[in-house]
Design a protein around this motif. Structure first.
Motif, PDB file in Angstrom:
ATOM      1  N   TYR A 126      -8.141   3.933  -7.696  1.00 49.49           N
ATOM      2  CA  TYR A 126      -6.951   2.876  -7.342  1.00 49.49           C
ATOM      3  C   TYR A 126      -7.690   1.439  -6.611  1.00 49.49           C
ATOM      4  O   TYR A 126      -7.522   0.303  -7.010  1.00 49.49           O
ATOM      5  CB  TYR A 126      -5.822   3.419  -6.307  1.00 49.49           C
ATOM      6  N   LYS A 127      -8.578   1.706  -5.780  1.00 51.35           N
ATOM      7  CA  LYS A 127      -9.307   0.918  -5.114  1.00 51.35           C
ATOM      8  C   LYS A 127     -10.177  -0.263  -6.166  1.00 51.35           C
ATOM      9  O   LYS A 127     -10.406  -1.344  -6.237  1.00 51.35           O
ATOM     10  CB  LYS A 127     -10.362   1.217  -4.260  1.00 51.35           C
ATOM     11  N   ILE A 163      -8.296   7.739  -4.933  1.00 49.37           N
ATOM     12  CA  ILE A 163      -8.001   6.574  -4.181  1.00 49.37           C
ATOM     13  C   ILE A 163      -9.441   5.809  -4.578  1.00 49.37           C
ATOM     14  O   ILE A 163      -9.137   4.348  -4.559  1.00 49.37           O
ATOM     15  CB  ILE A 163      -8.355   6.833  -2.573  1.00 49.37           C
ATOM     16  N   SER A 164     -10.440   6.135  -4.850  1.00 46.73           N
ATOM     17  CA  SER A 164     -11.549   5.174  -5.232  1.00 46.73           C
ATOM     18  C   SER A 164     -11.112   4.546  -6.806  1.00 46.73           C
ATOM     19  O   SER A 164     -11.374   3.403  -6.789  1.00 46.73           O
ATOM     20  CB  SER A 164     -12.846   6.094  -5.672  1.00 46.73           C
ATOM     21  N   ALA A 192       0.837  -1.033   0.183  1.00 52.09           N
ATOM     22  CA  ALA A 192      -0.006   0.036  -0.053  1.00 52.09           C
ATOM     23  C   ALA A 192       1.190   1.456  -0.057  1.00 52.09           C
ATOM     24  O   ALA A 192       0.510   2.367  -0.739  1.00 52.09           O
ATOM     25  CB  ALA A 192      -1.004  -0.032   1.120  1.00 52.09           C
ATOM     26  N   ASP A 250      -9.329  -0.691  -9.348  1.00 57.64           N
ATOM     27  CA  ASP A 250      -8.078  -1.152 -10.093  1.00 57.64           C
ATOM     28  C   ASP A 250      -8.630  -1.092 -11.639  1.00 57.64           C
ATOM     29  O   ASP A 250      -8.694  -2.004 -12.500  1.00 57.64           O
ATOM     30  CB  ASP A 250      -8.205  -2.665 -10.008  1.00 57.64           C
ATOM     31  N   TRP A 301      -1.066   8.318  -4.835  1.00 60.30           N
ATOM     32  CA  TRP A 301      -2.147   8.676  -4.301  1.00 60.30           C
ATOM     33  C   TRP A 301      -2.272  10.448  -4.351  1.00 60.30           C
ATOM     34  O   TRP A 301      -3.191  10.891  -4.409  1.00 60.30           O
ATOM     35  CB  TRP A 301      -2.514   8.115  -2.975  1.00 60.30           C
TER      36      TRP A 301
END
Length: 574
Positions: A537-538, A534-535, A492, A540, A499
């Motif tokens: 990234y989550k 971040i959304s 992370a 993918d 990020w």
């Protein structure tokens, strides 16, 4: 890995010399100007080596050869946007920072926007840099723990604690001059490593043959497009487009807005020398990274003639052997060794065909070797899956261990100690710059700005030293905490920079080029952007390099939209 008395002597002598040199060269005025900016007296070539030393952490020298060994040279594309970024930073960022005579990049944001935007941006930098610096300490410690059996806590304390002596005592001057010496030692050692890898090849097989073997095996894949049968693969980490575009935005943010780099070129004697240091970095960084990756290709070619480990992480392999999965693991290793022997015979035949200029045989063997390499790669993948089952939560990716395992198994006494020394030196170079920049932001952006008490130059100097030590302790704690939690946090934090880098760059782009946008708009745009990045990234949706582009563009667009909407909200509230 055996570590002889000569290796210990080389390691200890190298590290002690660096510490003493840093203390000696770190003498400066006992004020903020001397401590954080070296009285702005650094020549351009020290600035250049300091910039490069800050960017190249121990992970660079550990991971890059292993990356080339497993995935080829395509990682070099990650740096393709950097030369363009250096030109832009020299033209757009350096004149602003030098004209305002600032200590941190974020001081400018208060003058352009307001204090909350300055503090938010500085906080985002300190959050990402503080955590990633902890990983910069842990990553090489993990490798040394695995390969050498060294205690992880002691290694973390030595890796992070010893450099605090000269960083806290000497400030930016100590960081700059020790990075210069560290960088020279590191690249001398890497050149020696490359020479030794070629020297150990079988008789009649030279450097050119090693390159041919690596190339025929698909390891010299310097340019890849990211195109698949279904179109462009946005999740592909390293290709020419993600490198040029995503790498450009990442380098712009890192060199233009990250205090660990801004603090390096603000130490230059003049604006011209700041620019020259950056531009020279743009010229030499890609070739040097290419060279480090090329060492990995040479190691790959070497292992085509000699027995390569099926799994390079020795400590983890021993743990697997102590579980009920040991028979399954040993069977998979035996299968891999059969494949490797078949590939060895093909490689010997290829080397002979290359000497005879037998193009027909070369073409046939190239196709055969690439198929064998794919089969061997899949076999290693199966071994890694067994490792994951045998030791849940362990990192089965052994890329970081390829180069150090090669060094430990085949290098002579003394040279092993030198290679271990460069792991320490590379970690120290990047961590020292990070601690200095974290202390400068804490002192200048928060303590001095928010304190109601007027501090004398001597008091400011002492507080700056305290903050350097406190950040050093924080980073060592992060390293220990990350190790105790296992692999998930490490992964992370490695992505953490992307990020925040895009959003921070976006704030500066708005500051430079969109004068109609005020503080409220850019502040809330940055917060919304962090949620978006971040959304994404989550979910993918993209590889992490693209997050820098998305972050920067989002801040700019959202700032313009919010700024346009603010008058409407103001009218409604009346």
């Amino acid at each position: 890995m055996n570590f002889s008395g000569l290796d210990w002597m080389v390691l200890v002598t190298t590290l002690v010399c660096i510490i003493l040199y840093g203390i000696y060269k770190g003498r400066s005025s006992r004020n903020l100007e001397g401590y954080f900016l070296g009285n702005r007296q650094m020549p351009w070539w020290v600035v250049l080596l300091s910039i490069m030393g800050t960017q190249a952490s121990a992970v660079t020298f550990l991971t890059a050869p292993g990356q080339a060994y497993t995935d080829g040279m395509r990682f070099v594309q990650y740096y393709f946007g950097l030369p363009i970024a250096m030109v832009i930073v020299a033209i757009a960022f350096v004149p602003v920072f030098r004209r305002l005579n600032i200590f941190t990049a974020y001081e400018y944001l208060e003058q352009r926007f307001d204090i909350k935007t300055r503090l938010l941006t500085s906080f985002l930098f300190m959050l990402s840099r503080g955590l990633s610096t902890g990983i910069s300490i842990l990553a090489p410690s993990l490798v040394l723990h695995s390969m050498m059996g060294w205690d992880i806590t002691i290694t973390n304390l030595v890796m992070g604690g010893v450099l605090m002596i000269y960083t806290a005592s000497g400030g930016a001057k100590a960081v700059g001059y020790t990075q210069q010496l560290q960088f020279i030692i590191i690249y001398i050692a890497m050149f020696v490593a490359a020479w030794w890898a070629v020297k150990m090849l079988p008789e009649g097989v030279g450097f050119t043959d090693a390159l041919h073997i690596g190339g025929k095996s698909g390891k010299l894949n310097v340019i890849t497009t990211g195109m698949t049968e279904n179109g462009f693969d946005w999740k592909d980490r390293f290709n020419i487009w993600s490198g040029i575009i995503g790498g450009l935005f990442l380098a712009l943010s890192y060199f233009g807005t990250d205090q660990s780099q801004v603090g390096r070129y603000l130490t230059a004697r003049t604006e011209g020398e700041s620019k020259l240091g950056l531009l020279m970095n743009g010229l030499v960084k890609v070739p040097l990274q290419f060279f480090i990756l090329l060492i990995g290709v040479l190691v790959f070619s070497f292992y085509q003639f000699y027995k390569a480990p099926a799994f390079f992480n020795l400590a983890l392999e021993k743990r697997v052997q102590q579980t009920g999965y040991a028979p399954e693991y040993n069977a998979a290793v035996a299968k891999y060794e059969v494949l490797q022997e078949e590939k060895k015979q093909s490689t010997i035949a290829l080397a002979q065909a290359l000497h005879n200029d037998d193009e027909q045989t070369i073409s046939r063997l190239q196709e055969k070797i690439q198929l064998q390499e794919k089969t061997a790669h899949d076999s290693r993948g199966q071994i890694q899956k067994i490792v994951e089952k045998a030791v849940p939560g362990a990192d089965s990716n052994d890329t970081n261990y390829v180069f150090v395992r090669f060094v430990g198994d085949f290098f002579p006494d003394g040279l092993v100690g030198l290679i271990i020394a460069i792991i320490f030196l590379a970690a120290w170079g990047s961590v020292a710059a990070a601690l200095n920049s974290l202390a400068s932001c804490t002192m200048v952006d928060f303590h001095k700005r928010l304190s109601k008490k007027e501090l004398s130059p001597e008091k400011e100097f002492k507080w700056s030293r305290y903050y350097t030590l406190l950040w050093g302790v924080f980073c060592i704690i992060v390293a220990q905490f990350a190790y105790s939690l296992g692999n998930s946090l490490i992964e992370a934090v490695n992505i953490l920079g992307s990020w925040f880098y895009g959003a921070i760059l976006g704030i500066f782009l708005v500051a430079f080029y969109f004068k109609q946008v005020k503080g409220h708009a850019v502040f809330y745009a940055a917060l919304l952007t962090e949620v978006i990045v971040i959304s994404i990234y989550k979910m993918d949706l993209f590889s992490w390099l693209w997050l820098n582009v998305i972050g920067a563009v989002s801040v700019v667009l959202l700032s313009l939209i919010i700024q346009a909407m603010l008058p409407m909200f103001a009218k409604k509230s009346q």
